[in-house]
Design an enzyme around this catalytic site. Structure first.
Site, PDB file in Angstrom:
ATOM      1  N   ARG A   1       0.696  -1.241   0.056  1.00  0.00           N
ATOM      2  CA  ARG A   1      -0.091   0.114  -0.003  1.00  0.00           C
ATOM      3  C   ARG A   1       0.905   1.313   0.003  1.00  0.00           C
ATOM      4  O   ARG A   1       0.464   2.239   0.468  1.00  0.00           O
ATOM      5  CB  ARG A   1      -0.873   0.020   1.249  1.00  0.00           C
ATOM      6  CG  ARG A   1      -2.332  -0.713   1.191  1.00  0.00           C
ATOM      7  CD  ARG A   1      -3.284  -0.404   0.156  1.00  0.00           C
ATOM      8  NE  ARG A   1      -4.428  -1.121   0.000  1.00  0.00           N
ATOM      9  CZ  ARG A   1      -5.407  -1.042   0.800  1.00  0.00           C
ATOM     10  NH1 ARG A   1      -5.469  -0.156   1.681  1.00  0.00           N
ATOM     11  NH2 ARG A   1      -6.424  -2.142   0.696  1.00  0.00           N
TER      12      ARG A   1
HETATM   13  C1  LIG Z   1     -15.217   3.136  -0.424  1.00  0.00           C
HETATM   14  C2  LIG Z   1     -13.655   3.163  -0.685  1.00  0.00           C
HETATM   15  C3  LIG Z   1     -13.292   1.954  -0.909  1.00  0.00           C
HETATM   16  C4  LIG Z   1     -11.991   1.702  -0.936  1.00  0.00           C
HETATM   17  N1  LIG Z   1     -11.309   0.516  -1.212  1.00  0.00           N
HETATM   18  C5  LIG Z   1      -9.996   0.226  -1.587  1.00  0.00           C
HETATM   19  C6  LIG Z   1      -9.311  -0.806  -1.864  1.00  0.00           C
HETATM   20  O1  LIG Z   1     -10.084  -1.843  -1.769  1.00  0.00           O
HETATM   21  N2  LIG Z   1      -7.944  -0.921  -2.052  1.00  0.00           N
HETATM   22  C7  LIG Z   1      -7.133   0.271  -1.862  1.00  0.00           C
HETATM   23  O2  LIG Z   1      -5.933   0.035  -2.027  1.00  0.00           O
HETATM   24  N3  LIG Z   1      -7.610   1.369  -1.784  1.00  0.00           N
HETATM   25  C8  LIG Z   1      -9.032   1.581  -1.382  1.00  0.00           C
HETATM   26  N4  LIG Z   1      -9.586   2.806  -1.315  1.00  0.00           N
HETATM   27  C9  LIG Z   1      -8.744   3.848  -0.945  1.00  0.00           C
HETATM   28  C10 LIG Z   1      -8.629   4.689  -2.604  1.00  0.00           C
HETATM   29  O3  LIG Z   1      -9.792   4.356  -3.255  1.00  0.00           O
HETATM   30  C11 LIG Z   1      -7.384   4.591  -3.040  1.00  0.00           C
HETATM   31  O4  LIG Z   1      -6.307   4.934  -2.060  1.00  0.00           O
HETATM   32  C12 LIG Z   1      -7.296   5.196  -4.451  1.00  0.00           C
HETATM   33  O5  LIG Z   1      -6.567   4.762  -5.370  1.00  0.00           O
HETATM   34  C13 LIG Z   1      -7.210   6.736  -4.258  1.00  0.00           C
HETATM   35  O6  LIG Z   1      -7.284   7.216  -5.565  1.00  0.00           O
HETATM   36  P1  LIG Z   1      -7.707   8.850  -5.773  1.00  0.00           P
HETATM   37  O7  LIG Z   1      -7.590   9.183  -7.061  1.00  0.00           O
HETATM   38  O8  LIG Z   1      -9.279   9.169  -5.243  1.00  0.00           O
HETATM   39  O9  LIG Z   1      -6.634   9.687  -4.798  1.00  0.00           O
HETATM   40  P2  LIG Z   1      -6.632  10.729  -4.172  1.00  0.00           P
HETATM   41  O10 LIG Z   1      -7.686  10.564  -2.749  1.00  0.00           O
HETATM   42  O11 LIG Z   1      -7.237  12.021  -4.645  1.00  0.00           O
HETATM   43  O12 LIG Z   1      -5.328  11.142  -3.790  1.00  0.00           O
HETATM   44  C14 LIG Z   1      -4.562  10.104  -2.816  1.00  0.00           C
HETATM   45  C15 LIG Z   1      -3.015  10.262  -2.632  1.00  0.00           C
HETATM   46  O13 LIG Z   1      -2.604  10.209  -4.091  1.00  0.00           O
HETATM   47  C16 LIG Z   1      -2.002  11.339  -4.536  1.00  0.00           C
HETATM   48  N5  LIG Z   1      -2.081  11.451  -5.850  1.00  0.00           N
HETATM   49  C17 LIG Z   1      -3.455  11.447  -6.541  1.00  0.00           C
HETATM   50  N6  LIG Z   1      -3.095  11.297  -7.820  1.00  0.00           N
HETATM   51  C18 LIG Z   1      -1.810  11.727  -8.024  1.00  0.00           C
HETATM   52  C19 LIG Z   1      -1.129  11.854  -9.219  1.00  0.00           C
HETATM   53  N7  LIG Z   1      -1.530  11.644 -10.470  1.00  0.00           N
HETATM   54  N8  LIG Z   1       0.173  12.233  -9.144  1.00  0.00           N
HETATM   55  C20 LIG Z   1       0.839  12.181  -7.812  1.00  0.00           C
HETATM   56  N9  LIG Z   1       0.181  11.926  -6.579  1.00  0.00           N
HETATM   57  C21 LIG Z   1      -1.237  11.511  -6.883  1.00  0.00           C
HETATM   58  C22 LIG Z   1      -2.434  12.491  -3.698  1.00  0.00           C
HETATM   59  O14 LIG Z   1      -1.819  13.611  -3.647  1.00  0.00           O
HETATM   60  C23 LIG Z   1      -2.942  11.816  -2.370  1.00  0.00           C
HETATM   61  O15 LIG Z   1      -1.577  11.845  -1.698  1.00  0.00           O
HETATM   62  C24 LIG Z   1     -11.068   2.842  -0.854  1.00  0.00           C
HETATM   63  C25 LIG Z   1     -11.616   4.224  -0.773  1.00  0.00           C
HETATM   64  C26 LIG Z   1     -12.866   4.357  -0.587  1.00  0.00           C
HETATM   65  C27 LIG Z   1     -13.707   5.567  -0.273  1.00  0.00           C
END
Ligand SMILES: Cc1cc2nc3c(=O)[nH]c(=O)nc-3n(C[C@H](O)[C@H](O)[C@H](O)COP(=O)(O)OP(=O)(O)OC[C@H]3O[C@@H](n4cnc5c(N)ncnc54)[C@H](O)[C@@H]3O)c2cc1C
Length: 292
Positions: free
Chosen positions: A170
């Site tokens: 992770r």
């Molecule tokens: C209902 C729910 C279920 C979930 N299930 C899972 C699961 O099964 N497995 C899992 O691993 N996670 C899970 N997550 C967590 C989340 O979905 C993941 O971490 C997801 O990959 C985050 O993507 P995001 O675009 O929303 O990132 P954001 O929340 O927008 O950002 C997260 C981090 O990534 C950085 N970031 C985002 N995009 C970039 C980029 N292009 N370049 C550099 N940095 C960047 C941001 O600065 C921040 O630090 C879940 C979350 C929720 C709410």
């Protein structure tokens, strides 16, 4: 600070971030921009870097908790760059970082390419998934990555091979860069079998999610050898509440922000959970959620 005139039309000040994050709470970004392409993105990153202004990149906001005080510096949302930027060539899939992860998975499966289907239904963008090495069912996204292209604060773009990204449980060793593109190396499979598998995984994931509105997060990383859901349940923390924030009663791996919730309440609940788990099991729960 003042941004160059050529960028001023992109910059907003004191922009509320709550509508842009899944938890729907938290303060504003001092500076905020939503570039429409990678050129604007690069100009913004360079200008901020020259002014020594911290930059944070926002994908879909599914893994970010914004404090009530908001965020100093520049928040760049990739929401406008998403497009349908998915290219299939043989068994390779190349995807823009702002593309939704589930969209990329569906494209891969539709092309008969296996290796991402277990990630179906994880919220967020491909960039966010790579930075946090999103995983499901014990398999992470990093294992399917061949290389990624990143934007450095200097404005240069660099391609990093999988082993240079530093994928571990992770997390990655990426820091201070913006992921622009992700190239996956996948495997040829039968489309209809792959589609059935993906649909089954999707149904399972949706049925395991609380039937709440979108204000939800998955704050903790599964500790070695045990799903965090089982761990929290076994120590009696399901449904634990702090003000208007609670762990779900059935699926305690999810934190829910009810009406009136604040970021302080989220942080307090997370701290109480970590303390209880440490006290009762000796396990030091690590945070998946990024605190801004
Ligand atoms: C209902 C729910 C279920 C979930 N299930 C899972 C699961 O099964 N497995 C899992 O691993 N996670 C899970 N997550 C967590 C989340 O979905 C993941 O971490 C997801 O990959 C985050 O993507 P995001 O675009 O929303 O990132 P954001 O929340 O927008 O950002 C997260 C981090 O990534 C950085 N970031 C985002 N995009 C970039 C980029 N292009 N370049 C550099 N940095 C960047 C941001 O600065 C921040 O630090 C879940 C979350 C929720 C709410």
């Amino acid at each position: 600070m003042s941004f160059p005139d050529s960028l001023s039309h992109l910059i907003r000040t004191d922009e509320p971030l709550a509508p842009l994050v899944w938890l729907g709470i938290g303060g504003p970004a001092h500076y905020f921009a939503q570039p429409s392409d990678n050129q604007e993105l690069s100009q913004l990153v360079v200008a901020a870097s020259q002014a020594k202004l911290p930059v944070r990149v926002l994908g879909s906001g599914s893994n970010v908790l914004v404090r009530e005080a908001g965020v100093d510096g520049l928040v760049i949302s990739l929401g406008q760059i998403a497009g349908g930027d998915v290219i299939v060539e043989g068994t390779k899939l190349s995807v823009g970082a702002g593309v939704k992860l589930s969209h990329a998975v569906i494209e891969a499966v539709g092309a008969g390419l296996a290796g991402l289907e277990h990630l179906i239904g994880i919220p967020g963008t491909v960039g966010g998934a790579v930075v946090g090495n999103a995983s499901s069912g014990g398999r992470d996204i990093g294992s399917a990555v061949e290389s990624i292209t990143v934007l450095e604060p200097s404005g240069e773009t660099t391609t990093l091979a999988q082993e240079e990204v530093g994928f571990s449980h992770r997390k990655t060793s990426l820091s201070g860069v913006t992921v622009l593109r992700v190239n996956f190396a996948l495997e040829d499979r039968d489309v209809s079998q792959l589609t059935k598998r993906m649909q089954k995984l999707w149904i399972n994931r949706n049925s395991a999610r609380p039937n709440e509105e979108r204000r939800i997060a998955m704050p903790f990383i599964d500790p070695d050898g045990m799903p965090v859901r089982e761990l929290l349940d076994s120590v009696g923390l399901s449904g634990m509440r702090e003000g208007d924030v609670s762990l779900d009663a059935q699926q305690p791996q999810y934190l829910i922000a009810h009406a009136g919730a604040t970021s302080d309440q989220c942080l307090k609940l997370i701290e109480r959970v970590r303390e209880q788990v440490l006290l009762q099991t000796g396990i030091d729960l690590q945070l998946n959620l990024q605190i801004w």
